[in-house]
Write an enzyme that holds these catalytic residues in place. Structure first.
Site, short mmCIF file in Angstrom:
data_model
loop_
_atom_site.label_atom_id
_atom_site.label_comp_id
_atom_site.label_asym_id
_atom_site.label_seq_id
_atom_site.Cartn_x
_atom_site.Cartn_y
_atom_site.Cartn_z
N GLY A 123 -0.90 -3.98 -29.74
CA GLY A 123 -0.66 -4.91 -28.65
C GLY A 123 0.36 -5.98 -28.98
N CYS A 124 1.08 -5.81 -30.08
CA CYS A 124 1.94 -6.88 -30.56
C CYS A 124 3.33 -6.36 -30.87
CB CYS A 124 1.33 -7.49 -31.83
SG CYS A 124 2.39 -8.67 -32.65
N GLY A 125 4.34 -7.02 -30.32
CA GLY A 125 5.71 -6.66 -30.63
C GLY A 125 6.33 -7.59 -31.64
N CYS A 127 4.42 -8.73 -34.73
CA CYS A 127 3.78 -8.72 -36.05
C CYS A 127 4.78 -8.37 -37.15
CB CYS A 127 2.64 -7.72 -36.06
SG CYS A 127 1.35 -8.10 -34.88
N HIS A 195 4.65 -2.02 -25.72
CA HIS A 195 6.00 -1.98 -26.30
C HIS A 195 6.26 -0.65 -26.98
CE1 HIS A 195 4.25 -2.88 -30.29
NE2 HIS A 195 3.42 -3.64 -29.60
#
Length: 273
Positions: A123-125, A127, A195
């Site tokens: 869920g993270c672009g 990190c 993403h």
């Protein structure tokens, strides 16, 4: 591009093989319940390497990983042209998958290959980025501007659920679709990470050499800044999502001259055109 047989097999797996059955209890309004079995999507570590040198580990759905590697490389500006990629090797390993991207020395921007310090979660672009300056990339206006019609957007929105084979099994993954100017869905890629889904779509478009001057991306997710950033770097002129953009996403879209819209109120809210 050359891909080993294992990679081709992995990338060609049907949606049902990227899911696992999970038992649950369906609670009904009348106070009764029943046992159900749902398919839940696979989410595995995917280690990206360039010329066999480790770069980062992303959490992703293990499908269309060739597209993912190409799209990630383009969207992160590690390469400028998919033609610079000489091969993609997808290798199942214990507890995950390693994807090794072979890139010509001329086409590889080594300044972008500072190894990320931690894994990229699905869920993270962001990190693994160590400096704030690396998080928000300066964007140039896209080469082609395009404003999709209301009819085209609504046509694609109606058709998209039927164009998501993986989501029909697990009800969980995001989709990124490339839509023609008349509202026809031409390509769809799915992943647990929004993403990641867009990276896969960008890679699929590049590998298919699809013209992107007149068309738009439709996504089943919220519109966060990294989606606009990736679209701008890839030269995609328009983005439509199911919910409103963040303030940063809107600012980036304005700077990059990207059409930005969201489904809502029975129609489409246009935030930038």
């Amino acid at each position: 591009m050359n891909v080993m047989p294992k990679a081709a097999k992995l990338n060609a797996e049907p949606a049902s093989l990227c899911s696992q059955p999970a038992a649950g209890e369906l609670l009904l309004p009348d106070g009764t319940s029943q046992r159900v079995t749902w398919q839940v999507p696979d989410e595995v570590p995917v280690a990206l390497q360039y010329n066999s040198e480790p770069y980062t580990v992303m959490m992703a759905t293990p499908a269309d990983l060739r597209d993912f590697a190409v799209g990630f490389s383009l969207a992160e500006a590690i390469i400028a042209d998919a033609a610079d990629i000489k091969g993609v090797l997808v290798m199942p390993v214990e507890n995950g998958v390693t994807v090794d991207v072979a890139v010509s020395e001329v086409g590889l921007d080594k300044t972008k290959l500072v190894r990320r310090a931690m894994e990229g979660r699905s869920g993270c672009g962001l990190c693994g980025i160590e400096n704030i300056a690396d998080a928000i990339k300066p964007l140039h206006p896209v080469r082609h501007q395009f404003t999709p019609s209301l009819d085209a957007i609504l046509k694609a929105a109606k058709a998209l659920p039927l164009a998501q084979p993986m989501n029909r099994f697990n009800r969980t993954v995001h989709a990124a679709a490339w839509v023609s100017s008349d509202g026809q869905i031409e390509l769809v890629r799915e992943d647990v990470g929004r993403h990641n889904a867009l990276d896969k779509l960008i890679g699929a478009l590049a590998l298919a050499k699809t013209g992107t001057a007149r068309g738009f991306v439709m996504m089943t997710s919220r519109c966060s800044y990294e989606l606009v950033q990736k679209a701008a770097i890839a030269g995609l002129p328009a983005l439509v999502t199911v919910s409103a953009p963040t303030a940063l996403a809107l600012d980036l879209a304005k700077n990059a001259k990207i059409f930005l819209g969201a489904l809502g109120g029975g129609g489409v809210v246009v935030f930038n055109r």
